[in-house]
Design an enzyme around this catalytic site. Structure first.
Site, short mmCIF file in Angstrom:
data_model
loop_
_atom_site.label_atom_id
_atom_site.label_comp_id
_atom_site.label_asym_id
_atom_site.label_seq_id
_atom_site.Cartn_x
_atom_site.Cartn_y
_atom_site.Cartn_z
N ASP A 1 0.66 -1.30 0.07
CA ASP A 1 0.22 -0.09 0.00
C ASP A 1 0.84 1.24 -0.09
OD1 ASP A 1 -2.55 -1.54 0.18
OD2 ASP A 1 -2.11 -1.93 2.40
N HIS B 1 2.12 1.81 -19.37
CA HIS B 1 1.87 1.54 -18.19
C HIS B 1 2.84 1.33 -16.98
CE1 HIS B 1 -0.92 -1.49 -15.45
NE2 HIS B 1 -1.88 -0.44 -15.74
N LYS C 1 5.32 2.52 -14.29
CA LYS C 1 5.04 3.29 -12.93
C LYS C 1 6.62 3.28 -12.36
CE LYS C 1 0.87 1.00 -13.13
NZ LYS C 1 0.22 1.87 -13.64
N ASP D 1 18.53 10.78 -8.23
CA ASP D 1 19.86 10.90 -7.63
C ASP D 1 19.56 10.95 -6.18
OD1 ASP D 1 21.19 13.69 -7.08
OD2 ASP D 1 19.38 13.63 -8.30
N GLN E 1 -4.48 -7.47 -10.41
CA GLN E 1 -5.52 -6.65 -10.93
C GLN E 1 -6.68 -7.59 -11.70
OE1 GLN E 1 -4.77 -3.20 -12.80
NE2 GLN E 1 -6.85 -2.29 -12.89
N HIS F 1 -5.06 -3.78 -7.06
CA HIS F 1 -4.26 -3.26 -8.26
C HIS F 1 -2.88 -3.91 -8.15
CE1 HIS F 1 -2.50 0.10 -10.63
NE2 HIS F 1 -3.58 -0.38 -11.25
N LYS G 1 0.25 -6.33 -8.69
CA LYS G 1 1.08 -6.87 -9.79
C LYS G 1 2.05 -7.79 -9.25
CE LYS G 1 -0.83 -2.83 -11.83
NZ LYS G 1 -2.14 -3.35 -12.02
N ASP H 1 7.39 -19.65 -3.08
CA ASP H 1 8.29 -20.28 -1.94
C ASP H 1 8.83 -19.51 -0.86
OD1 ASP H 1 7.60 -22.80 -3.13
OD2 ASP H 1 9.49 -22.87 -4.30
#
EC number: 3.1.4.4
Length: 812
Positions: free
Chosen positions: A190, A335, A337, A342, A524, A663, A665, A670
């Site tokens: 989150d 898509h 993000k 630096d 998602q 949302h 991904k 394991d």
């Protein structure tokens, strides 16, 4: 001929074709010199069809798995000499080589050649000329094609079901970016973690897991940058604030993102932004309630300032047909993000700087700020009053009140050599679509910004090995090789004059194949491997969602059932894809999702029956969604208006419940290997030539699941996520593959679903993990739950409906 499972890797080479004739031209059977003469005249004069462009494809039955570049002006004897490294998880009787002529719209068939799968199973190399046949399998004159094939069964792969194995694991092969050592990874659940979220999770070496705070860290990184701030996003909104927790104030933390970036640019920091130019598919989908991306607002906000913000359309590569180019530019998105800055060196006294990068699922825009509590109503007069996000209802607004749509997502910070790979990705994209040459020339600052180097010592038990993966093509990244040979050497895929980086899909396939005990996925979307769907009301070959991930998962489970070993796959998805749930696009995606689930459960059910095991398929593969429900509290925000009567909005408001939007991904294998990025489990994200994406795969070499379960940061992160979702920590969660664990999680999630969907509300929902509201029969069929045809408070079918007018390419 009976179909046989090809599960492994196919190495194929298409050399050349001979004696081709073209049934679509009057001169199609004439001698070669006449055909070339006629085509040359047509090309020069601009009349007729012009030069013939011929390409060849590799198909496993009706699933396309490889495609050559186009050869012009060689209508009789085209020579490709192209090789393919093909991951396969397909039922097929033949490997089919199809020779086609490219047209401005579509393509024309010359013929097909067939090689029986049975001949490949021994693993020997086959190098031969194959006869080319027409649709009726009759020879097309003397036409033939020269190919070479060798099949490597997955069971003979030394990494199959062996995990990462050792600190010397070299990473995913045949990729653009190689694995980097000596890195540091920070994992975020989150956008924010409040101080009172304290799961007690023990790690190896006597340590306890500590959560990190994504947007606070991004705020600090941007604030402290001195030379460069590079940002890409599907959406970037200037009016958000990154720091909102009143218990954790920061100096200057109340500034908006837009003002912060303008201030840094005015200080002389080079601020470059690539924001997706939302041109089109919006027209088709906006009526379904999908949110606007603020692209025009963001560009206008920075116009005339020192911030360089470029609206970046998803341009096609130069090679497609007119129809393909139109599809790419109007249906697909940028898509990725990422934030690259630096950053100061760990030892504060140094004047030198290093590169730090952030990648994952969280866009810097409205609707994304949330915590592990995912409140529906209780933050509407505080952190979400000016950031109310609810695109699932017509007319959703703060004026009409909650429920807001809570947002669950995952992100990461990368330090060390891997951070430079993210920087290089940005530079490739900027050079392709950024316009002016504004990139900071880091080689001109050798004394200030140190070159890529480890940030962790090899003997440090907290060091990470990390590899960067992408879905992107030459239309969006500068400097891709131009020939198939060079592309293959660079770990790229070539096809029909298009160079593609498809390494995110490769990373998932490799990780699933390595898996030993369990896999935990949050995403998602979850749809794909359409070549394995049942042909009920559809022709699977027309859907085109060909990526392998769902099929690889079910085949992994089947292999474990056959070996008499435990294996569990947990998948968390949203209740429905964001948008009005009754709309055609949302219902179409739910239909694809149901078909994907059913394909997987059918594989599992058949394996259980074949091995004489009486068990619930959900003990091996289980799906969840997230939701929340809150009793009304005194002093809560009171809206000034009310939703329209008899709407999803008013029903959800009165029932005081709503889904938490997943949302994420992410995949954990394991507890030793993790993939985090922007890529969904659908064809758009996994294709490489559709949406542009970025992801990383990482592990800690001193915390592998070799002799005992892994207990490093990845384990702690999964347990923290489970604590967020379940509201509890149990010892059995330490062994996710065990039947005791999966049955416990399923039992709790079913209880929470009953509380969520009940007509009565006596207390807050004790946890958020809900059993996905489907039934699974003994034969693997996916059905409605009794009395639960629609999602609560809606008239939207849980199992979805096939769309008669939205093309599959848009919804897969």
């Amino acid at each position: 001929m009976a179909q046989i499972l090809l599960h492994g890797t196919l190495h194929a080479t298409i050399f050349e074709a001979e004696s081709l004739s073209n049934p679509h031209r009057a001169t199609g059977g004439a001698p070669k010199f006449i055909r070339k003469l006629v085509e040359g005249i047509e090309d020069t004069v601009g009349v007729g069809k012009g030069a013939t462009k011929i390409y060849a494809t590799v198909d496993l039955e009706k699933a396309r798995v490889g495609r050559t570049r186009m050869i012009s002006n060689e209508p009789v004897n085209p020579r490709w000499y192209e090789s393919f490294h093909i991951y396969c998880a397909h039922m097929a009787a033949d490997v089919i080589f199809t020779v086609k002529i490219d047209n401005s719209i579509g393509a024309s068939l010359i013929g097909r050649a067939y090689l029986a799968v049975q001949d490949l199973l021994g693993g020997e190399e086959i190098d031969k000329w194959l006869e080319i046949s027409d649709e009726n399998r009759e020879p097309v004159g003397d036409s033939k094609i020269h190919v070479k094939l060798q099949y490597f069964d997955v069971g003979k792969d030394r990494n199959w079901a062996r995990g990462v194995r050792s600190t010397k694991y070299p990473g995913v092969p045949y990729t653009f970016f190689s694995q980097r050592q000596g890195c540091k990874v920070t994992l975020y659940q989150d956008a924010h973690v409040p101080d009172n979220f304290v799961p007690r999770i023990q790690l190896a070496d006597g340590k306890n897991y500590e959560p990190h705070r994504c947007w606070e860290d991004i705020f600090d990184a941007i604030s402290k940058a001195q030379h460069l701030i590079y940002i890409t996003g599907w959406s970037v909104y200037t009016e958000i604030t990154l720091v909102r927790d009143t218990n954790r104030p920061k100096p200057g933390g109340d500034v908006t993102l837009g003002e912060l970036l303008k201030r840094k640019a005015s200080e002389g920091v080079r601020v470059l932004m690539l924001v997706w130019d939302d041109r089109t598919s919006v027209g088709l989908l906006k009526k379904d309630g999908l949110m606007a991306t603020h692209d025009e607002e963001t560009a206008n906000y920075f116009h005339g300032t020192d911030v360089n913000c470029v609206l970046c359309p998803r341009n096609p590569d130069d090679s497609g047909s007119f129809v393909q180019d139109l599809q790419i530019s109007t249906m697909f998105t940028h898509h990725q993000k990422i934030v690259v800055v630096d950053h100061e060196m760990p030892n504060q006294g140094s004047q030198q700087r290093r590169i730090v990068s952030f990648i994952g699922g969280i866009d810097l825009c409205d609707g994304r700020y949330d915590t592990q509590y995912h409140s529906l109503f209780r933050t509407l007069d505080t952190v979400h009053h000016d950031d109310f996000h609810q695109p699932n209802f017509e007319g959703g607004s703060i004026k009409k009140g909650g429920p807001r749509e809570p947002w669950h997502d995952i992100h990461s910070r990368l330090e060390g050599p891997i951070a430079w790979d993210v920087l290089y990705n940005f530079e490739q994209r900027w050079r392709k679509q950024g316009g002016k040459d504004l990139l900071v020339r880091l080689r001109d600052l050798p004394d200030i910004i140190i070159p890529p180097s480890p940030v962790m010592f090899p003997e440090d038990r907290e060091t990470w090995n990390v590899q960067l993966f992408r879905s992107i093509d030459g239309g969006a990244a500068f400097g891709f090789p131009e020939t198939p040979e060079e592309a293959a050497r660079a770990g790229l895929v070539s096809g029909k004059d298009q160079i593609i980086d498809r390494s995110i899909q490769d990373a998932y396939v490799n990780a699933i194949r390595r898996a030993k005990n369990f896999i935990y996925i949050e995403n998602q979307y979850f749809l794909g491997s359409s070549y394995g769907w049942k042909p009920e009301g559809i022709k699977p070959e027309e859907i085109g969602a060909l990526h392998l991930i769902p099929k690889e998962l079910s085949l992994k489970i089947v292999s474990k059932i056959e070996a008499g070993e435990r294996f569990t796959v947990y998948v968390v998805v949203p209740m429905w894809p964001e948008g009005v749930p009754e709309s055609a696009s949302v219902q179409a995606i739910l239909d694809w999702q149901r078909r994907t689930m059913e394909m997987m459960y059918t594989d599992i059910a058949q394996a259980l029956e074949a091995n004489g095991i009486e068990a619930n398929p959900k003990d091996y593969l289980t799906f969840f969604c997230l939701g929340n429900r809150e009793v009304k509290q005194e002093g809560e925000y009171e809206p000034e208006e009310h939703p329209e009567p008899d709407t999803d909005y008013i029903r959800a408001q009165e029932a005081r419940r709503f889904m938490i939007y997943v949302h994420t991904k992410m995949m954990i294998v394991d507890d030793e290997y993790i993939i985090i990025g922007s890529a969904n489990i659908n064809q758009r994200s996994m294709d490489g030539a559709r949406d542009s994406e970025i992801a990383m795969g990482a592990y800690q070499p001193y915390h592998l699941a070799t002799r005992q379960p892994a207990r490093g940061q990845i384990h702690g992160f999964r347990m923290s996520l489970w604590y967020e979702h379940l509201g509890m920590l149990e010892d059995v969660f330490q062994r996710p593959e065990s039947v005791e664990c999966v049955q416990k999680v399923n039992e709790v999630a079913e209880k929470y679903w009953d509380l969520y969907s009940s007509d009565d509300l006596e207390q807050d929902l004790p946890g958020h993990l809900l059993s996905y509201p489907i039934g699974v029969t003994a034969d693997g069929s996916v059905t409605e739950l009794p009395g639960m045809e629609n999602f609560p408070d809606t008239r939207a079918r849980v199992l979805g409906n096939k769309s008669d007018y939205l093309p599959p390419i848009l919804t897969t």
